[in-house]
Each structure stands twice: as structure tokens, then as C-alpha cells.
Design a protein around this motif. Structure first.
Motif, mmCIF file in Angstrom:
data_model
loop_
_atom_site.group_PDB
_atom_site.id
_atom_site.type_symbol
_atom_site.label_atom_id
_atom_site.label_comp_id
_atom_site.label_asym_id
_atom_site.label_seq_id
_atom_site.Cartn_x
_atom_site.Cartn_y
_atom_site.Cartn_z
ATOM 1 N N ARG A 123 0.837 -1.204 0.000
ATOM 2 C CA ARG A 123 0.000 0.000 0.000
ATOM 3 C C ARG A 123 0.870 1.252 0.000
ATOM 4 N NH1 ARG A 123 -4.507 0.151 4.594
ATOM 5 N NH2 ARG A 123 -2.707 0.665 5.878
ATOM 6 N N LYS A 155 -2.735 6.399 1.500
ATOM 7 C CA LYS A 155 -2.554 6.784 2.906
ATOM 8 C C LYS A 155 -1.555 7.931 2.960
ATOM 9 C CE LYS A 155 -2.707 4.359 7.282
ATOM 10 N NZ LYS A 155 -4.151 4.479 7.544
ATOM 11 N N TYR A 193 -5.496 13.667 5.918
ATOM 12 C CA TYR A 193 -5.804 13.880 7.336
ATOM 13 C C TYR A 193 -5.827 15.365 7.665
ATOM 14 C CZ TYR A 193 -5.831 8.979 8.525
ATOM 15 O OH TYR A 193 -6.183 7.659 8.624
ATOM 16 N N GLU A 208 -16.394 6.381 4.237
ATOM 17 C CA GLU A 208 -15.748 5.895 5.468
ATOM 18 C C GLU A 208 -15.662 7.029 6.476
ATOM 19 O OE1 GLU A 208 -11.536 5.009 5.359
ATOM 20 O OE2 GLU A 208 -11.323 5.897 3.396
ATOM 21 N N SER A 231 -8.502 -0.568 3.680
ATOM 22 C CA SER A 231 -8.081 -0.995 5.017
ATOM 23 C C SER A 231 -7.668 -2.469 5.007
ATOM 24 C CB SER A 231 -9.238 -0.787 5.997
ATOM 25 O OG SER A 231 -9.103 -1.621 7.131
ATOM 26 N N THR A 291 -7.345 -4.228 7.734
ATOM 27 C CA THR A 291 -8.229 -4.861 8.715
ATOM 28 C C THR A 291 -9.540 -5.261 8.049
ATOM 29 O OG1 THR A 291 -7.314 -3.267 10.277
ATOM 30 C CG2 THR A 291 -9.183 -4.576 11.036
ATOM 31 N N THR A 298 -6.511 -0.626 12.058
ATOM 32 C CA THR A 298 -5.478 -1.260 12.871
ATOM 33 C C THR A 298 -5.650 -0.970 14.360
ATOM 34 O OG1 THR A 298 -3.898 -1.292 11.077
ATOM 35 C CG2 THR A 298 -2.982 -1.238 13.291
HETATM 36 C C1 LIG Z 1 -5.266 3.679 7.798
HETATM 37 C C2 LIG Z 1 -6.670 3.972 7.400
HETATM 38 C C3 LIG Z 1 -7.710 3.020 7.547
HETATM 39 C C4 LIG Z 1 -7.501 1.693 8.224
HETATM 40 O O1 LIG Z 1 -6.641 0.846 7.528
HETATM 41 P P1 LIG Z 1 -5.951 -0.405 8.246
HETATM 42 O O2 LIG Z 1 -5.018 -0.911 7.217
HETATM 43 O O3 LIG Z 1 -7.019 -1.372 8.575
HETATM 44 O O4 LIG Z 1 -5.287 0.121 9.474
HETATM 45 C C5 LIG Z 1 -8.961 3.360 7.091
HETATM 46 N N1 LIG Z 1 -9.217 4.565 6.524
HETATM 47 C C6 LIG Z 1 -8.254 5.496 6.376
HETATM 48 C C7 LIG Z 1 -8.605 6.796 5.770
HETATM 49 C C8 LIG Z 1 -6.961 5.234 6.806
HETATM 50 O O5 LIG Z 1 -6.018 6.178 6.664
#
Ligand SMILES: *Cc1c(COP(=O)(O)O)cnc(C)c1O
Length: 341
Positions: free
Chosen positions: A82, A184, A189, A220, A246, A248, A285
Motif C-alpha cells: 500500500r 494513505k 488527514y 468511510e 483498510s 483490517t 489497525t
Molecule cells: C489507515 C486507514 C484506515 C484503516 O486501515 P488499516 O489498514 O485497517 O489500518 C482506514 N481509513 C483510512 C482513511 C486510513 O487512513
């Protein structure tokens, strides 16, 4: 190895400086050898690309101690992949997957005393990230980059019990169509902080973002994916190009299908239909799955049958199975748990 003297059960989710971190620099078109350092600070030029145009991406995962006493991580190959995707979208050099995994091993071994013991509920949170380090003033990708991984111990997520969340439908958007919602990156953010503060001021735990083009489908929250569960125990996962994939959530889908024998649908989920679901959860996570008790859409309350006291029945099963695999109590699919020590 002697563990640090920490009250693991009562740790929060905050930054604590640990002993070592990993650093590698990209210059003249190549990554250097990289290695561990004790220096937790970074000195940058005032015009560094990260400071001007926010060229940065990151990952988040955990190391923890299994029932048998091994230190492991969960599916770090997917974090590595990723991060490669995130880097490409931001015109950054790719830090290769094999090097990512090797760097993880090094930094976790060097901080083994900070990995909380089995049963404490605490984990060592790991933050790989990469940013533009050379000066950029005309808008273009930087020439030089730094990849780092630091670790910090964090406490149990459901300290003091599970409290289902109350979420509001946001008037802000998280990601543009064809934008960067699927990678990511810190930039996603930065722009979600204002909606997050507003949601908190209004008494909500999180925002539910809708698809920015039509504002009718569920995307989300700022940092976790939704899953929904129907009254007849089918898992429904929202599908969209602007949702962050994600790890997870993807793991939960596999657990539901292959281990629990549940039906899974990945499709667009309309805001208008969520009242029909029996359970709702947030996947990431940090919490693995956090139950959602209520979604508030401009004063209209949508309450899930699972209520505000505990996890719903199926959510709990998914949670117990996935955390069981992570902790080595249940055998999971080949390669999911990577042993470090
Ligand atoms: C990191 C993140 C997640 C969760 O991803 P995981 O790999 O399960 O930790 C979900 N949404 C966003 C916007 C994220 O940055």
C-alpha cells in the motif's frame, strides 16, 4: 530481554520515544543502505518539499506478543504494498517491499523491550513514513526523500470496556472523485481535522463521509472503514474508488467468508438503507473493529439493533476470530502472521 517498566494496561494512545528508529535517504535516484539511529529528531531545510507542498505518505501497523511469547506483526506485506501505491500516486520514489519488511524487522528487534507482553492488551504501534526532504519552491516533485519507521507503545483500545460509537453524517467531504482518498497520505488527514473538531464539538465520536459526487453513498470515517451486518448475518462492505483499502477490513472479509462461512457483499451502500442493517462497525489497525451504535443524519437518529452497550453478535465473532488469529490462539490463513522474534 528485559521489558521496559511500563504500566501497559493503562497506556493511552500517545507518542512515547523508544530506543531506536530506522532511517533511509533517497538521493541521486537511489535509496542508501539505511539503518537504525537513536536520534528521534529530524533537521530539514526550510524549503523542504514536505513543508511546502505536503509530499508525504505513511503506514500504520502493530507488533505484539503472541500467546506463545513470539513477537509478530500482522500482514506487513500489505502495508508495504500500500505504501508503494501511495508513493506512486504522490510522485515519490517507491521504497521496495522487501526493504520495507527488512526495515520493520530491524526496528522491532531493536525495540523488543517496548513490545507489550501478551494479555496486556497493549501493542507496539509502528509508523513507517516517507517525505520529500530536499528544497522545492516551483511546484514539482522533490529530488530527495527520507523513509523512516518509528515505534511507540500504545495501550488497549477498549480500556474500560466497549462503548459503541455515535457518528454524524458529515457536511464535509473527505476525498474528491479521482483524488487521493485511496492512498494513505497525511494530506487526507490535514483536511479532515476541521470536520473532526466540529463533530467532537457537537458531541459525536466520528464523521461518516459520503461519496463526494452524489452525497448519497457511504464512504468511510477519517481513519477507518465501515462494515455493516444484515439481520440475516450477511456482511456488507461499501465499495468506492475513494475509500482507503483498510487491511483490517480486507482481513475481516476473508475471515467472514472462509472461516465463519458468512456471505459477504462488496457494493455501494446508500445512506438511505443503513437503517436496515442490524450492526455496524469501524475497521482499522487501532481498534480492529469498533462497534457503531448510532448514526445521526442532521437530527435523524439511525440506531442499530446491537445498541449502545456492547458489540453486536456478529461483530463480536469477527473481532474474536481476527484478534484470535493475530494473537496466535486461532490458526489463520498462511502468511498472515509474520514472526519477528
Ligand atoms: C489507515 C486507514 C484506515 C484503516 O486501515 P488499516 O489498514 O485497517 O489500518 C482506514 N481509513 C483510512 C482513511 C486510513 O487512513
Amino acid at each position: 530481554m528485559e521489558k521496559k517498566n511500563i504500566d501497559w494496561e493503562n497506556l493511552g494512545f500517545g507518542y512515547i520515544t523508544t530506543d531506536k528508529r530506522y532511517v533511509s535517504n533517497y538521493k541521486n535516484g537511489a535509496w542508501d543502505e539505511g539503518g537504525l539511529t537513536e536520534d528521534a529528531n529530524i533537521t530539514l531545510n526550510e524549503c523542504a518539499g514536505i513543508l511546502q507542498y505536503c509530499q508525504e505518505c505513511f503506514e500504520g501497523l502493530k507488533a505484539y506478543t503472541t500467546e506463545e511469547g513470539h513477537i509478530v506483526t500482522f500482514r506487513p506485506d500489505l502495508n508495504a504494498e500500500r505504501m508503494e501505491d501511495s508513493a506512486r500516486r504522490l510522485e515519490m520514489p517507491v521504497f521496495p517491499k522487501e526493504r520495507f519488511l527488512d526495515a520493520l524487522d530491524q526496528v522491532i528487534k531493536a525495540n523488543a523491550a517496548w513490545v507489550p507482553p501478551y494479555g496486556s492488551g497493549a501493542t507496539l504501534y509502528i509508523r513507517p513514513y516517507m517525505f520529500a526532504s530536499s528544497p522545492v519552491i516551483g511546484v514539482k516533485p522533490a529530488e530527495e526523500y527520507q523513509f523512516r519507521i518509528f515505534t511507540t507503545p500504545v495501550g488497549p483500545y477498549f480500556k474500560g470496556g466497549v462503548h459503541p460509537l455515535t457518528i454524524c453524517v458529515s457536511d464535509f467531504d473527505r476525498a474528491a472523485p479521482h483524488g487521493t482518498g485511496h492512498i494513505k497520505a497525511g494530506l487526507n488527514y490535514a483536511m479532515s481535522l476541521h470536520p473532526y473538531v466540529v463533530a467532537h464539538q457537537n458531541g459525536f465520536d466520528e464523521n461518516m463521509y459520503l461519496d463526494p459526487a452524489t452525497r448519497t453513498y457511504v464512504e468511510e470515517t477519517g481513519g477507518a472503514n465501515f462494515i455493516f451486518i444484515t439481520k440475516d448475518h450477511k456482511i456488507v462492505v461499501p465499495k468506492s474508488d475513494s475509500i482507503l483499502p483498510s487491511i483490517t477490513r480486507r482481513s475481516i472479509v476473508t475471515v467472514a467468508k472462509d472461516i465463519l462461512g458468512l456471505e459477504v457483499e462488496e457494493r455501494k451502500v446508500a445512506l438511505a438503507e443503513i437503517g436496515d442493517f442490524a450492526e455496524c462497525g469501524l475497521c482499522g489497525t487501532a481498534a480492529v473493529i469498533s462497534p457503531v451504535g448510532k448514526v445521526v443524519d442532521h437530527g435523524k437518529e439511525i440506531c442499530f439493533a446491537s445498541g449502545m452497550e456492547k458489540m453486536g453478535e456478529i461483530t463480536q465473532k469477527l473481532y474474536d476470530t481476527l484478534t484470535g488469529i493475530q494473537m496466535g490462539r486461532i490458526e489463520g490463513p498462511e502468511g498472515w502472521v509474520r514472526r519477528i522474534l
